[in-house]
Design an enzyme around this catalytic site. Structure first.
Site, PDB file in Angstrom:
ATOM      1  CB  VAL A 110      -0.961   0.007   1.219  1.00  0.00           C
ATOM      2  CG1 VAL A 110      -1.938  -1.155   1.152  1.00  0.00           C
ATOM      3  CG2 VAL A 110      -0.194  -0.018   2.543  1.00  0.00           C
ATOM      4  CG  ASP A 111       4.954   0.568  -0.740  1.00  0.00           C
ATOM      5  OD1 ASP A 111       4.774   0.662  -1.971  1.00  0.00           O
ATOM      6  OD2 ASP A 111       5.515  -0.417  -0.210  1.00  0.00           O
ATOM      7  CG  HIS A 126      -4.080  -5.750   0.169  1.00  0.00           C
ATOM      8  ND1 HIS A 126      -2.996  -6.508   0.589  1.00  0.00           N
ATOM      9  CD2 HIS A 126      -5.015  -6.640  -0.267  1.00  0.00           C
ATOM     10  CE1 HIS A 126      -3.268  -7.784   0.425  1.00  0.00           C
ATOM     11  NE2 HIS A 126      -4.483  -7.891  -0.089  1.00  0.00           N
ATOM     12  CB  CYS A 187     -21.511  12.938   5.612  1.00  0.00           C
ATOM     13  SG  CYS A 187     -20.374  11.557   5.858  1.00  0.00           S
ATOM     14  N   GLY A 224       8.715 -11.229  -3.229  1.00  0.00           N
ATOM     15  CA  GLY A 224       8.611 -10.618  -1.914  1.00  0.00           C
ATOM     16  C   GLY A 224       7.311 -10.854  -1.186  1.00  0.00           C
ATOM     17  CG  ASN A 250       9.351 -14.457   0.171  1.00  0.00           C
ATOM     18  OD1 ASN A 250       9.115 -13.252   0.196  1.00  0.00           O
ATOM     19  ND2 ASN A 250       9.223 -15.231   1.236  1.00  0.00           N
ATOM     20  NE  ARG A 251      16.672 -11.161   1.818  1.00  0.00           N
ATOM     21  CZ  ARG A 251      17.870 -11.469   1.320  1.00  0.00           C
ATOM     22  NH1 ARG A 251      18.327 -12.708   1.455  1.00  0.00           N
ATOM     23  NH2 ARG A 251      18.583 -10.552   0.697  1.00  0.00           N
ATOM     24  N   GLY A 252      12.862 -17.120   2.465  1.00  0.00           N
ATOM     25  CA  GLY A 252      12.105 -18.044   3.295  1.00  0.00           C
ATOM     26  C   GLY A 252      10.976 -18.712   2.538  1.00  0.00           C
TER      27      GLY A 252
END
EC number: 2.3.1.286
Length: 281
Positions: A110-111, A126, A187, A224, A250-252
């Site tokens: 969301v950055d 998102h 409102c 990621g 991805n890491r992991g």
């Protein structure tokens, strides 16, 4: 094919295998928080990430105290979050789009860093923290305008105080009793960042745009993301059913490892940069 148990790190052989699946193909990209960690934005689930309970939509709606806590933390963290700059991974994807390899990016982040890096076709699953909307009337606001109102309502909040950043532009804040939060100027309704909280669903039209991007591509690259969030795993399953090659970086371990044609256990920035270098040189 990867098993998801002990995925090997980035090697020339793995990179070559991934690049061969991307060469001459239209590559849809799905990114998660691991793409932005090198920009200084923490990850919820990555290795070393602190255990943290995120705000849920139900809690945000039900409790004014919870809304104060959220906005206090988000207000203090927004400046650091907004100051984050795109990293080499974001720029590599923008370059791949410019050269026709990547038709677009679907992101769980969301950055807004993909857009700032130059990517033009970005589906924000998102939402985005740079926007705020009223839950009653739907009026939208620029996040900076709400940040200015928060500062005006809370002149004693010291933005120069040392803070510990957390994901999504938040920070850890305990004392929120005196925090004043703005209401909708149209409102009087409750304002909320235009992001999907835990407990909310991705809007139907947004997910349709994401799935259409995958449908129109030949290969899916996931970078990621642990693929724990349902929206991501739905897209990777959509690609699997279409028998598309799937590359996971991805890491992991991720929930998509068993579906991956190639799994690279490594950082997103360096891997995406190496992919772009190989494809565009």
């Amino acid at each position: 094919m990867a098993t998801g148990l002990e995925a090997p790190p980035l090697t020339d052989e793995l990179l070559d295998e991934a690049v061969s699946l991307m060469r001459g193909a239209h590559v849809a990209v799905l990114t998660g928080a691991g793409v932005s960690t090198d920009s200084g934005i923490p990850d919820y689930r990555g290795e070393g990430a602190p255990v943290r309970t995120p705000m849920t939509f139900q809690t945000f709606l039900a409790s004014e105290t919870a809304r104060k806590r959220y906005w206090a933390g988000s207000h203090l963290g927004w400046r650091n979050f907004a100051a984050a700059e795109p990293n080499s991974g974001h720029r590599a994807l923008a370059e791949l789009e410019l050269h026709g390899v990547v038709p677009g990016v679907v992101t769980q982040n969301v950055d807004g860093l993909h857009r700032r890096a130059g990517s033009r076709h970005v589906v924000e699953l998102h939402g985005g923290m740079d926007r705020v909307r009223c839950l009653t009337c739907g009026q939208h606001y620029a996040r900076q305008a709400i940040a200015d109102r928060l500062a005006s309502l809370n002149p004693l909040v010291d933005l120069d105080t040392a803070i510990r950043p957390a994901p999504d532009g938040d920070v850890e804040v305990d004392d929120v009793g005196s925090m004043a939060i703005p209401a909708c100027t149209v409102c009087g309704g409750v304002l909320k960042p235009d992001v999907v909280f835990f407990g909310e669903f991705v809007p139907t039209d947004t997910f349709h745009a994401a799935s259409s991007l995958v449908r129109g591509s030949d290969t899916l690259l996931v970078a990621g993301s642990s693929l724990v969030v349902n929206s991501g795993i739905r897209l990777i399953e959509f690609a699997r059913r279409r028998r598309m090659p799937i590359i996971v970086v991805n890491r992991g371990v991720t929930k998509g490892d068993s579906r991956a044609t190639v799994k690279i256990d490594g950082g997103a920035s360096e891997t995406l940069t190496a992919m772009a270098d190989a494809l565009l040189r």
